[in-house]
Write a protein that holds these residues in place. Structure first.
Motif, mmCIF file in Angstrom:
data_model
loop_
_atom_site.group_PDB
_atom_site.id
_atom_site.type_symbol
_atom_site.label_atom_id
_atom_site.label_comp_id
_atom_site.label_asym_id
_atom_site.label_seq_id
_atom_site.Cartn_x
_atom_site.Cartn_y
_atom_site.Cartn_z
ATOM 1 N N LEU A 146 69.615 -7.700 7.174
ATOM 2 C CA LEU A 146 70.638 -8.685 6.830
ATOM 3 C C LEU A 146 71.235 -9.195 8.125
ATOM 4 N N GLU A 147 71.146 -10.488 8.341
ATOM 5 C CA GLU A 147 71.580 -11.051 9.620
ATOM 6 C C GLU A 147 72.280 -12.376 9.396
ATOM 7 N N PRO A 148 73.016 -12.845 10.397
ATOM 8 C CA PRO A 148 73.675 -14.147 10.261
ATOM 9 C C PRO A 148 72.651 -15.249 10.034
ATOM 10 N N LEU A 149 72.965 -16.169 9.157
ATOM 11 C CA LEU A 149 72.068 -17.267 8.836
ATOM 12 C C LEU A 149 72.207 -18.365 9.887
ATOM 13 N N VAL A 150 71.173 -18.530 10.655
ATOM 14 C CA VAL A 150 71.127 -19.592 11.658
ATOM 15 C C VAL A 150 70.012 -20.582 11.321
ATOM 16 N N THR A 151 68.826 -20.027 11.029
ATOM 17 C CA THR A 151 67.657 -20.842 10.697
ATOM 18 C C THR A 151 67.076 -20.364 9.375
ATOM 19 N N ALA A 152 66.665 -21.288 8.542
ATOM 20 C CA ALA A 152 66.071 -20.944 7.244
ATOM 21 C C ALA A 152 64.627 -20.503 7.452
ATOM 22 N N THR A 153 64.469 -19.326 8.025
ATOM 23 C CA THR A 153 63.144 -18.808 8.345
ATOM 24 C C THR A 153 62.359 -18.528 7.071
ATOM 25 N N PRO A 154 61.125 -19.016 6.961
ATOM 26 C CA PRO A 154 60.365 -18.823 5.725
ATOM 27 C C PRO A 154 59.787 -17.414 5.620
ATOM 28 N N SER A 155 59.385 -17.048 4.418
ATOM 29 C CA SER A 155 58.714 -15.771 4.194
ATOM 30 C C SER A 155 57.323 -15.805 4.818
ATOM 31 N N MET A 156 56.775 -14.626 5.037
ATOM 32 C CA MET A 156 55.406 -14.476 5.488
ATOM 33 C C MET A 156 54.897 -13.154 4.945
ATOM 34 N N PRO A 157 53.593 -12.909 4.964
ATOM 35 C CA PRO A 157 53.079 -11.659 4.401
ATOM 36 C C PRO A 157 53.791 -10.439 4.978
ATOM 37 N N GLY A 158 54.354 -9.622 4.108
ATOM 38 C CA GLY A 158 55.068 -8.418 4.516
ATOM 39 C C GLY A 158 56.543 -8.620 4.722
ATOM 40 N N LEU A 159 57.003 -9.878 4.696
ATOM 41 C CA LEU A 159 58.417 -10.189 4.924
ATOM 42 C C LEU A 159 58.856 -11.229 3.897
ATOM 43 N N LEU A 160 59.666 -10.812 2.948
ATOM 44 C CA LEU A 160 60.158 -11.696 1.897
ATOM 45 C C LEU A 160 61.603 -12.066 2.215
ATOM 46 N N ARG A 161 61.865 -13.360 2.353
ATOM 47 C CA ARG A 161 63.180 -13.797 2.842
ATOM 48 C C ARG A 161 63.928 -14.586 1.780
ATOM 49 N N ARG A 162 65.267 -14.442 1.822
ATOM 50 C CA ARG A 162 66.171 -15.212 0.972
ATOM 51 C C ARG A 162 67.266 -15.801 1.843
ATOM 52 N N GLY A 172 51.028 -4.976 -1.006
ATOM 53 C CA GLY A 172 50.984 -4.661 -2.423
ATOM 54 C C GLY A 172 52.332 -4.400 -3.047
ATOM 55 N N ALA A 173 53.396 -4.429 -2.255
ATOM 56 C CA ALA A 173 54.713 -4.046 -2.779
ATOM 57 C C ALA A 173 55.704 -5.207 -2.761
ATOM 58 N N GLU A 174 55.212 -6.435 -2.821
ATOM 59 C CA GLU A 174 56.117 -7.576 -2.782
ATOM 60 C C GLU A 174 57.058 -7.589 -3.997
ATOM 61 N N ARG A 175 56.572 -7.161 -5.141
ATOM 62 C CA ARG A 175 57.422 -7.172 -6.335
ATOM 63 C C ARG A 175 58.628 -6.257 -6.150
ATOM 64 N N ALA A 176 58.390 -5.072 -5.580
ATOM 65 C CA ALA A 176 59.501 -4.155 -5.353
ATOM 66 C C ALA A 176 60.498 -4.746 -4.355
ATOM 67 N N ALA A 177 59.983 -5.438 -3.329
ATOM 68 C CA ALA A 177 60.876 -6.086 -2.362
ATOM 69 C C ALA A 177 61.714 -7.160 -3.044
ATOM 70 N N ALA A 178 61.079 -7.917 -3.942
ATOM 71 C CA ALA A 178 61.816 -8.950 -4.670
ATOM 72 C C ALA A 178 62.891 -8.340 -5.558
ATOM 73 N N GLU A 179 62.616 -7.162 -6.110
ATOM 74 C CA GLU A 179 63.616 -6.494 -6.948
ATOM 75 C C GLU A 179 64.845 -6.106 -6.128
ATOM 76 N N VAL A 180 64.620 -5.629 -4.925
ATOM 77 C CA VAL A 180 65.759 -5.282 -4.066
ATOM 78 C C VAL A 180 66.576 -6.529 -3.761
ATOM 79 N N LEU A 181 65.897 -7.616 -3.350
ATOM 80 C CA LEU A 181 66.628 -8.848 -3.055
ATOM 81 C C LEU A 181 67.321 -9.394 -4.304
ATOM 82 N N GLY A 182 66.724 -9.114 -5.460
ATOM 83 C CA GLY A 182 67.311 -9.592 -6.702
ATOM 84 C C GLY A 182 68.641 -8.946 -7.041
ATOM 85 N N THR A 183 68.976 -7.823 -6.401
ATOM 86 C CA THR A 183 70.269 -7.179 -6.653
ATOM 87 C C THR A 183 71.397 -7.804 -5.842
ATOM 88 N N GLY A 184 71.047 -8.662 -4.900
ATOM 89 C CA GLY A 184 72.072 -9.225 -4.015
ATOM 90 C C GLY A 184 72.988 -10.201 -4.719
#
Length: 674
Positions: A90-106, A122-134
């Motif tokens: 979790l970092e200050p928003l400066v640039t809307a950096t896009p997602s890439m394989p292994g890194l899911l960004r919001r 193979g675990a992108e869904r679990a990563a999305a679930e974590v971000l979904g709690t925000g």
């Protein structure tokens, strides 16, 4: 991967620097972490690291944690760079950096936060679930968020590099790069891959450009799927099925190229697939060789070099044993790790007869902490012996004609040329490799005309430069778009002296009409052997061209477009327009007494002096011969009719076709005999 994994050792017990962690971690399965008004729920055993309080902490993707903030200081990272777990940054928003394989960004604009979930393959869904709690609990909206700047790739990695290089898990800050420059010429940087271990806060296009300007050379590394027989977890392994592994390698290469281009690395750059040590078996070796074959093929198709990094005893030995095999696509460069092997640049697992053309990197020491210019860092040491690929041809163009095309190009300056190689494929996709498609040209000229091209087809050409050492440039492409012409005539035949409208519609095979182009009408007499251009018409907005003709003889018509820059010419099918002579007929008188005569005469236009005209009489439903005569100089025929019985008689005159004209006949004439 399960979202909550018990028993993981935490990196830290809580937040420091005034940032709160809700609830005692040991007593709960989950907890809520707050950062700048943004809250997210994570497993209770995830460590929380505040980078504002500990700016040298390494942001490691191989351990579950939540990292708060962003630090570009010299981090305390390990030298090795493979491994992936799951966690958050979790970092200050400066640039809307896009997602890439292994890194899911919001992008959380209302809180001014960029949330990045890192995860293992193979675990992108679990990563999305974590971000979904925000959720945003306190707004601190950023007025304007910068979009990632477009980068024009211009840096070739590497150029000529014969000397010392190091690689570190995270790209160092500029102060470290400057301090270490006197002792090193090259640096290995981890640009992509779903198993990349460390975050890369310093690795930006500006960092690349700045250090390239200071003389640094770069070794680009992708840490992706590992060998099926490696010690990594199942989700991080390539398929044991060679055909599937080949496709996985191609996918990884495509993603690596995007990452390289985003940092400013141009075609001709080499990108290395990091495949960590494995205990080889025949099946495992086949999978790894196939994966890297796909990797190298895709990089070549995109203008980049393919390299592989790994232990000399696994990657080095397996690839060396298949060095001359035609079943696999050999990587251009080999980067092998054999610590302590001497002399530097060699290994007993990699024969000296392999990768001899400045294509080797030897990692000869690892996990060492060194100090240069007063700055310490944990690294792996390498010796590189590399040269860059030759540049591609420039100004590659094609001008089409009918069934042929002329290719032109400019040879790169400063290159000791071996040959220019050009290959082609039908369609719009050029041959990806120097072994695919059809060979067009091999030589040292700057122009070549290729013939026998199919009508109404498109051709994609790719040209490569091979220098005198045998290294091959990225391909340069040009497309020759095919065209297609129809032909129609307003009638299949006309009477001599009449006219016919001959039309065409000309289209491009890539869609749409060919408008405003000169379209040529060709013709040849029915008995001739060669066509002659008889009219040129400019096509209208719909690609239509029309010409009115007045043929004197039966004629074949064909439309043609003779090509232009980037367009192949075409020829239509053939339309035959038959010409019937004009024939007049007179029966005088039309009624006679028995024993008298009547004259059936007329003229054939054009006159066919000396040819035969046939008088026919109708008998029942058939026509029977009643006389034969020769045409005079003016085309006149004449028959004297003297029936032997009273009655009604029907006559006609027939002229049979010759090589120039269709046959014809008069209307029927009725003679009454009383």
């Amino acid at each position: 991967m399960r979202l909550f994994r018990p028993g993981v050792v935490a990196l830290a017990l809580g937040l420091v620097g005034g940032v709160a962690a809700a609830g005692p971690a040991a007593a709960q399965e989950t907890r809520t972490v707050s950062y700048r008004g943004y809250q997210v729920t994570v497993p209770s055993d995830w460590a929380v690291v505040d980078l504002s309080a500990d700016p040298t902490a390494c942001v490691r993707f191989d351990r579950p944690a939540v990292y708060l903030g962003r630090s570009t200081a010299q981090s305390n990272c390990p030298a090795d760079a493979a491994g992936r777990s799951h966690g958050l940054v979790l970092e200050p928003l400066v640039t809307a950096t896009p997602s890439m394989p292994g890194l899911l960004r919001r992008v959380v604009q209302d809180a001014g936060v960029l949330a990045t979930a890192y995860y293992e393959p193979g675990a992108e869904r679990a990563a999305a679930e974590v971000l979904g709690t925000g959720r945003v609990v306190s707004k601190s909206r950023v007025a304007q968020v910068a979009q990632p700047a477009a980068v024009a790739p211009s840096v070739v990695a590497t150029g000529t590099l014969k000397g010392e290089a190091f690689d570190a898990c995270a790209a160092p800050p500029q102060a470290t790069m400057d301090a270490w420059k006197p002792d090193f010429q090259g640096i290995g940087i981890y640009i992509s891959g779903g198993v990349r271990r460390c975050d890369q806060p310093n690795l930006t296009p500006d960092w690349v450009t700045t250090n390239a300007g200071k003389g640094w050379q770069f070794l680009l590394i992708d840490v992706g799927l590992q060998a099926p027989c490696s010690t990594f977890s199942a989700e991080k392994k390539m398929s044991a099925e060679p055909a599937t592994a080949l496709g996985q390698g191609k996918t990884a290469a495509a993603q690596a190229v995007l990452a390289a281009q985003g940092l400013g690395f141009a075609p001709r750059s080499a990108i290395y697939s990091d495949i960590e040590h494995y205990t080889s078996t025949a099946a495992c070796k086949a999978a790894v060789l196939s994966y890297v074959s796909g990797w190298t093929q895709e990089l070549h198709a995109r203008g980049y070099q393919g390299g592989v990094y790994g232990s000399a005893s696994s990657v080095g030995a397996d690839f060396a044993s298949a060095f001359t095999s035609t079943a696999y696509t050999r990587p251009d460069n080999l980067w092998f790790a054999h610590w302590g092997s001497t002399p530097v640049g060699t290994s007993r697992f990699v024969p000296s007869t392999t990768w001899t053309n400045h294509e080797r990197v030897h990692q000869y020491a690892g996990d060492v902490t060194e100090t240069h210019g007063g700055v310490s860092m944990q690294i792996d040491r390498n010796y590189a012996d590399l040269t860059a690929l030759p540049p591609p041809v420039t100004n590659f163009s094609v001008t089409g004609a009918s069934s042929a095309a002329t290719l032109r190009w400019t040879k790169p300056a400063g290159v000791t040329l071996g040959q220019i190689m050009i290959r082609t494929a039908v369609g719009s996709t050029p041959p990806p490799l120097v072994t695919s498609g059809s060979s067009v040209y091999n030589g040292v000229a700057s122009l070549y005309t290729v013939s026998r091209l199919a009508n109404s087809a498109s051709y994609a050409f790719r040209a490569w430069v091979k220098d005198s050492t045998g290294k091959v440039s990225p391909g340069a492409d040009v497309l020759l778009v095919g065209t297609k012409a129809t032909v129609t005539a307003s009638g299949a035949w006309i009477t001599y002296g009449g006219s016919v409208s001959v039309a065409t519609t000309v289209t491009r095979l890539d869609g749409g009409p060919l408008s405003g182009a000169p379209i040529v009408l060709y013709a040849k007499a029915k008995n001739a052997t060669a066509y002659t251009a008889i009219a040129t018409v400019t096509s209208d907005a719909n690609g239509v061209a029309t010409s009115v003709q007045k043929p004197g003889v039966s004629t074949h018509y064909q439309w043609g477009y003779n090509g232009a820059a980037g367009l192949l010419g075409t020829r239509s099918a053939v339309a035959l327009v038959e010409v019937r002579p004009g024939i007049s007929s007179y029966l005088t008188p039309a009624a006679i007494k028995l024993g008298a005569t009547s004259n059936f005469y007329g003229y054939l236009t054009p006159p066919h002096q000396g040819t035969k005209a046939y008088l026919q009489r109708k008998s029942g439903t058939s026509w029977v011969a009643a006389g034969t005569g020769l045409l005079s100089a003016n085309g006149k025929y004449s028959f004297v009719i003297k029936p032997t019985a009273k009655g009604t008689y029907t006559y006609r005159v027939v002229w049979l076709a010759d090589a120039d004209h269709q046959g014809t006949q008069t209307p029927s004439k009725v003679l009454t005999v009383s």
